[in-house]
Design an enzyme around this catalytic site. Sequence first.
Site, PDB file in Angstrom:
ATOM      1  N   LYS A 137      19.734  48.087  17.643  1.00 17.86           N
ATOM      2  CA  LYS A 137      20.595  46.918  17.377  1.00 17.86           C
ATOM      3  C   LYS A 137      20.529  46.498  15.909  1.00 17.86           C
ATOM      4  O   LYS A 137      21.557  46.262  15.286  1.00 17.86           O
ATOM      5  CB  LYS A 137      20.158  45.710  18.231  1.00 17.86           C
ATOM      6  CG  LYS A 137      20.430  45.826  19.696  1.00 17.86           C
ATOM      7  CD  LYS A 137      20.217  44.480  20.398  1.00 17.86           C
ATOM      8  CE  LYS A 137      18.807  43.949  20.257  1.00 17.86           C
ATOM      9  NZ  LYS A 137      17.785  44.755  20.931  1.00 17.86           N
TER      10      LYS A 137
ATOM     11  N   ARG B   2      19.573  36.173  24.650  1.00 19.91           N
ATOM     12  CA  ARG B   2      18.672  37.023  25.434  1.00 19.91           C
ATOM     13  C   ARG B   2      18.466  36.467  26.832  1.00 19.91           C
ATOM     14  O   ARG B   2      17.765  37.080  27.627  1.00 19.91           O
ATOM     15  CB  ARG B   2      17.307  37.099  24.736  1.00 19.91           C
ATOM     16  CG  ARG B   2      17.141  38.276  23.794  1.00 19.91           C
ATOM     17  CD  ARG B   2      15.844  38.081  23.052  1.00 19.91           C
ATOM     18  NE  ARG B   2      15.179  39.278  22.692  1.00 19.91           N
ATOM     19  CZ  ARG B   2      15.110  39.750  21.447  1.00 19.91           C
ATOM     20  NH1 ARG B   2      15.753  39.159  20.470  1.00 19.91           N
ATOM     21  NH2 ARG B   2      14.413  40.828  21.183  1.00 19.91           N
TER      22      ARG B   2
ATOM     23  N   ARG C 203       8.026  52.946  15.144  1.00 16.96           N
ATOM     24  CA  ARG C 203       8.842  52.099  14.259  1.00 16.96           C
ATOM     25  C   ARG C 203       7.990  51.438  13.177  1.00 16.96           C
ATOM     26  O   ARG C 203       6.875  50.990  13.421  1.00 16.96           O
ATOM     27  CB  ARG C 203       9.527  51.010  15.091  1.00 16.96           C
ATOM     28  CG  ARG C 203      10.342  50.039  14.265  1.00 16.96           C
ATOM     29  CD  ARG C 203      11.309  49.261  15.095  1.00 16.96           C
ATOM     30  NE  ARG C 203      10.682  48.243  15.924  1.00 16.96           N
ATOM     31  CZ  ARG C 203      11.369  47.407  16.694  1.00 16.96           C
ATOM     32  NH1 ARG C 203      12.680  47.494  16.751  1.00 16.96           N
ATOM     33  NH2 ARG C 203      10.746  46.507  17.420  1.00 16.96           N
TER      34      ARG C 203
ATOM     35  N   ARG D  14       5.236  46.557  12.887  1.00 15.27           N
ATOM     36  CA  ARG D  14       5.359  45.166  13.311  1.00 15.27           C
ATOM     37  C   ARG D  14       4.177  44.795  14.198  1.00 15.27           C
ATOM     38  O   ARG D  14       3.731  45.597  15.000  1.00 15.27           O
ATOM     39  CB  ARG D  14       6.668  44.967  14.087  1.00 15.27           C
ATOM     40  CG  ARG D  14       7.854  44.755  13.192  1.00 15.27           C
ATOM     41  CD  ARG D  14       9.166  44.755  13.924  1.00 15.27           C
ATOM     42  NE  ARG D  14       9.199  43.987  15.158  1.00 15.27           N
ATOM     43  CZ  ARG D  14      10.323  43.681  15.816  1.00 15.27           C
ATOM     44  NH1 ARG D  14      11.495  44.068  15.325  1.00 15.27           N
ATOM     45  NH2 ARG D  14      10.298  43.001  16.936  1.00 15.27           N
TER      46      ARG D  14
ATOM     47  N   ARG E  18       7.979  43.515  26.620  1.00 17.57           N
ATOM     48  CA  ARG E  18       9.313  43.152  26.126  1.00 17.57           C
ATOM     49  C   ARG E  18      10.404  43.919  26.865  1.00 17.57           C
ATOM     50  O   ARG E  18      11.477  43.392  27.129  1.00 17.57           O
ATOM     51  CB  ARG E  18       9.402  43.400  24.610  1.00 17.57           C
ATOM     52  CG  ARG E  18       8.713  42.289  23.823  1.00 17.57           C
ATOM     53  CD  ARG E  18       8.903  42.451  22.348  1.00 17.57           C
ATOM     54  NE  ARG E  18       8.110  43.542  21.836  1.00 17.57           N
ATOM     55  CZ  ARG E  18       8.474  44.341  20.836  1.00 17.57           C
ATOM     56  NH1 ARG E  18       9.618  44.161  20.243  1.00 17.57           N
ATOM     57  NH2 ARG E  18       7.696  45.293  20.424  1.00 17.57           N
TER      58      ARG E  18
HETATM   59  P1  AMP Z   1      13.527  41.142  17.711  1.00 16.00           P
HETATM   60  O1  AMP Z   1      13.286  41.428  16.278  1.00 16.00           O
HETATM   61  O2  AMP Z   1      14.961  40.861  18.019  1.00 16.00           O
HETATM   62  O3  AMP Z   1      12.934  42.199  18.607  1.00 16.00           O
HETATM   63  O4  AMP Z   1      12.752  39.773  18.057  1.00 16.00           O
HETATM   64  C1  AMP Z   1      11.352  39.686  17.864  1.00 16.00           C
HETATM   65  C2  AMP Z   1      10.804  38.570  18.739  1.00 16.00           C
HETATM   66  O5  AMP Z   1      11.406  37.312  18.377  1.00 16.00           O
HETATM   67  C3  AMP Z   1      11.079  38.724  20.226  1.00 16.00           C
HETATM   68  O6  AMP Z   1      10.144  39.574  20.891  1.00 16.00           O
HETATM   69  C4  AMP Z   1      10.950  37.261  20.689  1.00 16.00           C
HETATM   70  O7  AMP Z   1       9.587  36.866  20.745  1.00 16.00           O
HETATM   71  C5  AMP Z   1      11.601  36.507  19.536  1.00 16.00           C
HETATM   72  N1  AMP Z   1      13.053  36.351  19.748  1.00 16.00           N
HETATM   73  C6  AMP Z   1      14.054  36.877  18.984  1.00 16.00           C
HETATM   74  N2  AMP Z   1      15.256  36.509  19.456  1.00 16.00           N
HETATM   75  C7  AMP Z   1      15.023  35.746  20.557  1.00 16.00           C
HETATM   76  C8  AMP Z   1      15.856  35.088  21.498  1.00 16.00           C
HETATM   77  N3  AMP Z   1      17.198  35.135  21.406  1.00 16.00           N
HETATM   78  N4  AMP Z   1      15.262  34.395  22.490  1.00 16.00           N
HETATM   79  C9  AMP Z   1      13.927  34.315  22.592  1.00 16.00           C
HETATM   80  N5  AMP Z   1      13.068  34.920  21.753  1.00 16.00           N
HETATM   81  C10 AMP Z   1      13.609  35.641  20.727  1.00 16.00           C
END
Ligand code: AMP
Length: 222
Positions: free
Chosen positions: A17, A92, A129, A161, A172
């Site tokens: 994404k 989400r 990653r 990360r 996740r």
């Molecule tokens: P990502 O980089 O999109 O994988 O987001 C990293 C982390 O940020 C996720 O594992 C969540 O802990 C938090 N996060 C990001 N976007 C959301 C969302 N829309 N709702 C809830 N938590 C989020």
Amino acid sequence: MISGVRILLLGKQGAGKGTQAVRVAAHYGIPHISTGDMFRTAVAAGTEFGRKAEAFMEAGDLVPDDIVIGVVRDRLADCDVQAGFVLDGFPRTRAQAEALEQVLDPFGIDAVIDLEIPADIVLGRLSGRRACVECGANYHIDAPPKESWLCDVCGGKVVQRTDDTPESILHRLELYESETHPLVDFYTDRGVLLVVEADGSVDEIFKRIVDAISSTREPLGT
Ligand code: AMP
């Protein structure tokens, strides 16, 4: 109020994404809004909001809806999103999707891209990653930056990360199935879902996304 091209990317962690959102945003000349990047920036800056989000992120949990929705609502009030945006990592949950509809009313979303990918492929992508601590650009141990772990885009350090541990990755992916995957039906019902196979090269997947968008709205954004 919001009158341009509004695109949303859905897909499991590791579906690509972030990588595709950057390219789609550049292609249509609209901002890329990543809630994950916004949270990581806030954590690094030590803001109050960052402190609230940090523990959830480290554990691979979702940040509570009220916090996330507030942040996205504020971002969508900025001037630069009037020509549209690419949302990456939001919504989400169903509550987030419903809140987004309220914010965007009466325009809604133009296209929701569902990046489809088998779980075994994303496990390999996520465990290898690496990401830039400055700009969030993604790399992989099999496709590193040109200079020893310094970002090709901004020169920042490229590291794993902290939430890409095996436990957090599995957690996740489970959360994706239970909380986020139901949004496929939510957006199918609204007639805006476009399924794109996310296995292949970055260029191939990008072309599939742009072709899918063009096939439904010709010409998009005019
Ligand atoms: P990502 O980089 O999109 O994988 O987001 C990293 C982390 O940020 C996720 O594992 C969540 O802990 C938090 N996060 C990001 N976007 C959301 C969302 N829309 N709702 C809830 N938590 C989020």
